[in-house]
Enzyme design. Sequence first.
Site, PDB file in Angstrom:
ATOM      1  N   ASN A 215       0.838  -1.194   0.000  1.00 27.49           N
ATOM      2  CA  ASN A 215       0.000   0.000   0.000  1.00 27.49           C
ATOM      3  C   ASN A 215       0.878   1.250   0.000  1.00 27.49           C
ATOM      4  OD1 ASN A 215       0.590   0.698   2.890  1.00 27.49           O
ATOM      5  ND2 ASN A 215      -0.451  -1.277   3.208  1.00 27.49           N
ATOM      6  N   PHE A 328      -5.202   2.994  14.490  1.00 28.97           N
ATOM      7  CA  PHE A 328      -5.392   4.032  13.479  1.00 28.97           C
ATOM      8  C   PHE A 328      -6.446   3.572  12.486  1.00 28.97           C
ATOM      9  CE2 PHE A 328      -1.828   6.022  15.259  1.00 28.97           C
ATOM     10  CZ  PHE A 328      -1.614   7.263  14.649  1.00 28.97           C
TER      11      PHE A 328
END
Length: 411
Positions: A215, A328
């Site tokens: 990613n 997160f």
Amino acid sequence: MLPLTGKQIVLGVSGGIAAYKAAALTSKLTQAGARVHVVLTESAAKFVQPLTFQALSRGPVYADVFFEPDPQVISHIDLADRADLVLIAPATANVIGKMANGLADDMLTTTVLATKAPVMLAPAMNVNMYGHPAVAANMQKLASYGYRFIEPGEGLLACGWVGKGRLAEPEEILAAVIRFFAEQSDRKRDLQGKTVLVTAGPTREKIDPVRYITNHASGKMGYAIAEAAQQRGASVVLISGPTNLPVPPGVECIPVESVQEMYDAVMDALPKSDIVIKSAAVSDYRPKEVHAHKMKKGEGPLVLELDKAPDILKEVGKRKERQYVVGFAAETQEVLQHAKSKLERKNLDMIVANDVLQEGAGMGSDTNIVTLLTKEGEQVALEMLSKREVADKLIDAILLKLGGQALPEQL
């Protein structure tokens, strides 16, 4: 009281035309209350005579590693030990290169290598030298050691070129030194005795020896958190996926690549941790089969079968005992709704939510715009800040919660 009263500053002067500015800097540091010990390279002494610095600093000037005026001490070790700060101005490409590679062939580089004091450099050189990849790499290496830099200015250089490379003015360097000591005295040590586990960066899931799934995570947020926690007194373990970032000084870094490697490292470190901050962007899926050789292109479409990867954060939420766990949530829509759901599903104490499509908050940026949500239902939105500032705000919030306090509307 003068702003630098009682501070011992070793001022290293290397051999460039900007050495003349170091004379004015010596005077300004002395007038601000500092005890300045000047160390010249052989080349610097050809630009400005040692006597000039002796008169301005009111002390001996060191230029020869074999010159030992006091038989009770070894000069370069004595200077290295007594320094509150080693300041090198100007720092030429040559001295930067020597320091980056651990060379110690003169009084200045020997002193730098021997000191445990903070080191600050004010580079000065030709614009093309300053932009050379070797110089950039050397500065990056020194930055990874914790060395600080005072940016050079832009303009007409002594060589005739116009660009970046001019030594910062003595007033600017003095201000940077005063600011540094002010930060040192104000710095919190409120994480002393705590062990903080931080994850950062992306993971890579292999398809074959050539290809992998990953990613856009840069690791900047996690590295900023690790740096902030270490500077506030914590023992920090940083488990990092592949990044190009230097490890913050004083931080123990465990490099990993795959989800499984990160999972194993986190579970191993979890029992000794007091605070867990899981900022890594971990792959949710991984290839069901990893091919031993490169897959060859076929005529038709390729179907890649994926399995769910281990959910590290969920497992941490299950296993936690005394640990305070922060996750997160990087989202692109219904950000707060998804973050609240993740907070509950994974048994977290706090979650940091952000919209990665929002300008200034995306992966790879140096800034972030986040909202902190707690299991008690509190919600605090932070404006756009540098990731380092976000890290300190997050730590402030964690400490408030560990102390049994509610979060204020503004941190």
